[in-house]
Every structure is written in C-alpha cells, then in structure tokens.
Design an enzyme around this catalytic site. Sequence first.
Site, PDB file in Angstrom:
ATOM      1  N   ASP A   1      -8.189   7.128  -3.633  1.00 55.29           N
ATOM      2  CA  ASP A   1      -8.361   6.345  -4.868  1.00 55.29           C
ATOM      3  C   ASP A   1      -7.871   4.911  -4.646  1.00 55.29           C
ATOM      4  O   ASP A   1      -6.932   4.467  -5.287  1.00 55.29           O
ATOM      5  CB  ASP A   1      -7.608   7.005  -6.043  1.00 55.29           C
ATOM      6  CG  ASP A   1      -6.110   7.170  -5.790  1.00 55.29           C
ATOM      7  OD1 ASP A   1      -5.688   7.198  -4.610  1.00 55.29           O
ATOM      8  OD2 ASP A   1      -5.347   7.253  -6.769  1.00 55.29           O
TER       9      ASP A   1
ATOM     10  N   HIS B   1       2.883   5.470   0.844  1.00 57.00           N
ATOM     11  CA  HIS B   1       2.729   6.921   0.604  1.00 57.00           C
ATOM     12  C   HIS B   1       1.573   7.523   1.398  1.00 57.00           C
ATOM     13  O   HIS B   1       1.733   8.514   2.107  1.00 57.00           O
ATOM     14  CB  HIS B   1       2.446   7.178  -0.878  1.00 57.00           C
ATOM     15  CG  HIS B   1       3.514   6.746  -1.811  1.00 57.00           C
ATOM     16  ND1 HIS B   1       4.683   7.450  -1.990  1.00 57.00           N
ATOM     17  CD2 HIS B   1       3.599   5.673  -2.642  1.00 57.00           C
ATOM     18  CE1 HIS B   1       5.434   6.849  -2.892  1.00 57.00           C
ATOM     19  NE2 HIS B   1       4.801   5.763  -3.300  1.00 57.00           N
TER      20      HIS B   1
HETATM   21  O1  RIB Z   1       2.621   8.954  -5.790  1.00 57.04           O
HETATM   22  C1  RIB Z   1       2.006   8.188  -4.801  1.00 57.04           C
HETATM   23  C2  RIB Z   1       0.514   8.332  -4.866  1.00 57.04           C
HETATM   24  O2  RIB Z   1       0.078   7.840  -6.128  1.00 57.04           O
HETATM   25  C3  RIB Z   1      -0.246   7.535  -3.822  1.00 57.04           C
HETATM   26  O3  RIB Z   1      -1.377   8.257  -3.433  1.00 57.04           O
HETATM   27  C4  RIB Z   1      -0.623   6.279  -4.556  1.00 57.04           C
HETATM   28  O4  RIB Z   1      -1.781   5.706  -4.016  1.00 57.04           O
HETATM   29  C5  RIB Z   1      -0.810   6.756  -5.975  1.00 57.04           C
HETATM   30  O5  RIB Z   1      -2.089   7.233  -6.171  1.00 57.04           O
HETATM   31 CA    CA Z   2      -3.578   7.188  -3.395  1.00 59.07          CA
END
Ligand code: RIB
Ligand code: CA
Length: 314
Positions: free
Chosen positions: A10, A241
């Site tokens: 996303d 992340h």
């Molecule tokens: O919590 C971190 C996640 O949430 C990652 O995938 C970041 O891109 C958001 O979508």
């Molecule tokens: Ca993400």
Amino acid sequence: MSHSIIFDTDPGVDDAQAIAIALRHPEIELLGLTTTYGNVDVETATHNALLLSELAGRGDVPVAQGAAGPMVKPRYPAPAHIHGANGLGNIDLPAVTGCRDPRSAAQFIVDTVNARPGEVTLVAVGPVGNLAAALQLDPGLTEKVRQVVIMGGSIGEGGNVTPVAEANMFNDPHAAQRVLTAGWPLTLVGLDVTHRCVLTQEHMSRIEAGQGELGKVLAGSYDFYRDFYREFLGIDGCCPHDSCALAWLLRPELFTTAPGHLSVVTEGAAEGQTIFAPEGRGFIQERWSQTPLAEVCLETDGDAVVEWITATLA
Ligand code: RIB
Ligand code: CA
C-alpha cells in the site's frame, strides 16, 4: 538462495523503500506488485507502484490492483499526516506511463502461484485483504506457496494505531484472521522487530545517492515521514517497517523467531490485536493452540537490518 516473490503493498513511504529493495536485490525475482488501500486509497497505491517501478527502470514488472477497503468493517481515512495525501510525502511526482495488469490482485496471485507451484513467496506489507481474497478463489494456495511473509502485528510491543493493534492488522482484522490462521508456511514480522530499526538521515543520504531518479522520491518522501516520527514519536529517523519483511526473507539470521499459534481480534476495543500462543504452552482453554502453527519474529539486530537495507540500496 534466491526468492521469487509477489509483493503486496500500500505505498506508502516505507513501502516505497521496500519496493526499491524488491526491484533491485539480486536474490529477488519480483514477479509482480499487488496493491491495496491502506496508507492511501487503492488507485493511488497502484499509481505509486507503477511509478516506483518505472523510476527504477523496471516498468516490466506487472502491477495488479486489489482491495479498495476492508472485508467487513468500514474503511478508516488514509493517514495523510504520516505518508502524505499522495502516499509519497506530498512531493511532486513524475507522470506514470505504464498501465496496470487487467486482473485483480487476488487473481494475479492465484494465477502466478499456480503457474509455479512450490516456488512463489508472498510478501505482504499492507492490510491483507488481497491474500484473503486469493485464498477464497483458491483454498489450495496454502499447499502451493513456498512461503508467506507478513509485515504486521505485534506480540509484546503493543500497537501503533491503538494501544494493542498494529496498522495493517487493524485496517482489516477479518482478513488478517483468515490469513494468519490459513495453515500455510507463514512468518509474521511485526512491531517487535520493526521498532528496533531506525533509518536515519545519514542512511537515507547514502540510499539517495545510489538510487538515481527513484532516490529522489525515496529521499523526498523520507523527509515527510521523518517529520511524523519526530513530532509524534520523538524518534530522529523512521522505522522501515516494510523493508524488514524482506530483511527477514533474505537475512533471517538477523532475527530471533518463535513458533506458535496466532489469532487476530476482529471486534471490540482490541480489534486488530494479534494474539500469540507459544508452541507447547498450555493455557486454560485449548482454543489458543488450535490454530495452525506459524512463526513470529521476536527480536532483531536493528542496526544490522538498517545497514542491510542501506547497503542494498546504496
Ligand atoms: O504498522 C506499519 C505498517 O503500517 C507498514 O506497512 C506501513 O506502511 C503502514 O501501512
Ligand atoms: Ca505498508
């Protein structure tokens, strides 16, 4: 060992960093990007996936659009204060020239896995509705994927959008419950490890220098994302992340994992919370050990992960 992957995403600032790795790493064969709402609406996610691929000179990578919202609950507004309204820090972006694959993300996943049974790894770094939809189309996928790696959840770290829920799980807890209990070879890369990793300005400068046109977008969007981390979390840098899911895939020795049984809370104040029952541990009810075994990341060497990300992209 090389990995043939579908990257479900996303994008999203930290997604963009991970996509850059997936496009570039010599041990990754990127079979396609599948998109979902989450950090942005799904049309913007698809636009960004096409753009990032083109900027990397990889306009050949298929991009298939997927979920526009959660399976059951209403969709929350996209977090424009974190990723920008355009998902890439509100920077000016070049035009996209390519088109998306006509298939849905779920159909793309089903077709691709069935064309190469036992070979394809699914890496999902957004709300997991596309994986849930793919399982609905073809329940036999559980036996045909090589591996499933999901950035999401939290075992002992607490949440980032509620006190107990991580964003990707919170955004579609019903899909997450389906996907995390499907009984396929799954590893959860959650906040317990991604919060140990901080990508600093110094790292990003090295990445920008190594990434050409794509580097400008990675660096510009990083500035916006870093401002969020500074203002809301008091961190000088950002947590990469989504890149951590790829770090686990390619450098698992940097992580400590444990086997156990996962479930996701779908209703109420704790919606989106991931619950982990370690393998072999007895609880007052058997229900906690009745879901299939999965693997969760519990610890990592955050500095080494961030150095791996930077060295890959620099
Ligand atoms: O919590 C971190 C996640 O949430 C990652 O995938 C970041 O891109 C958001 O979508
Ligand atoms: Ca993400």
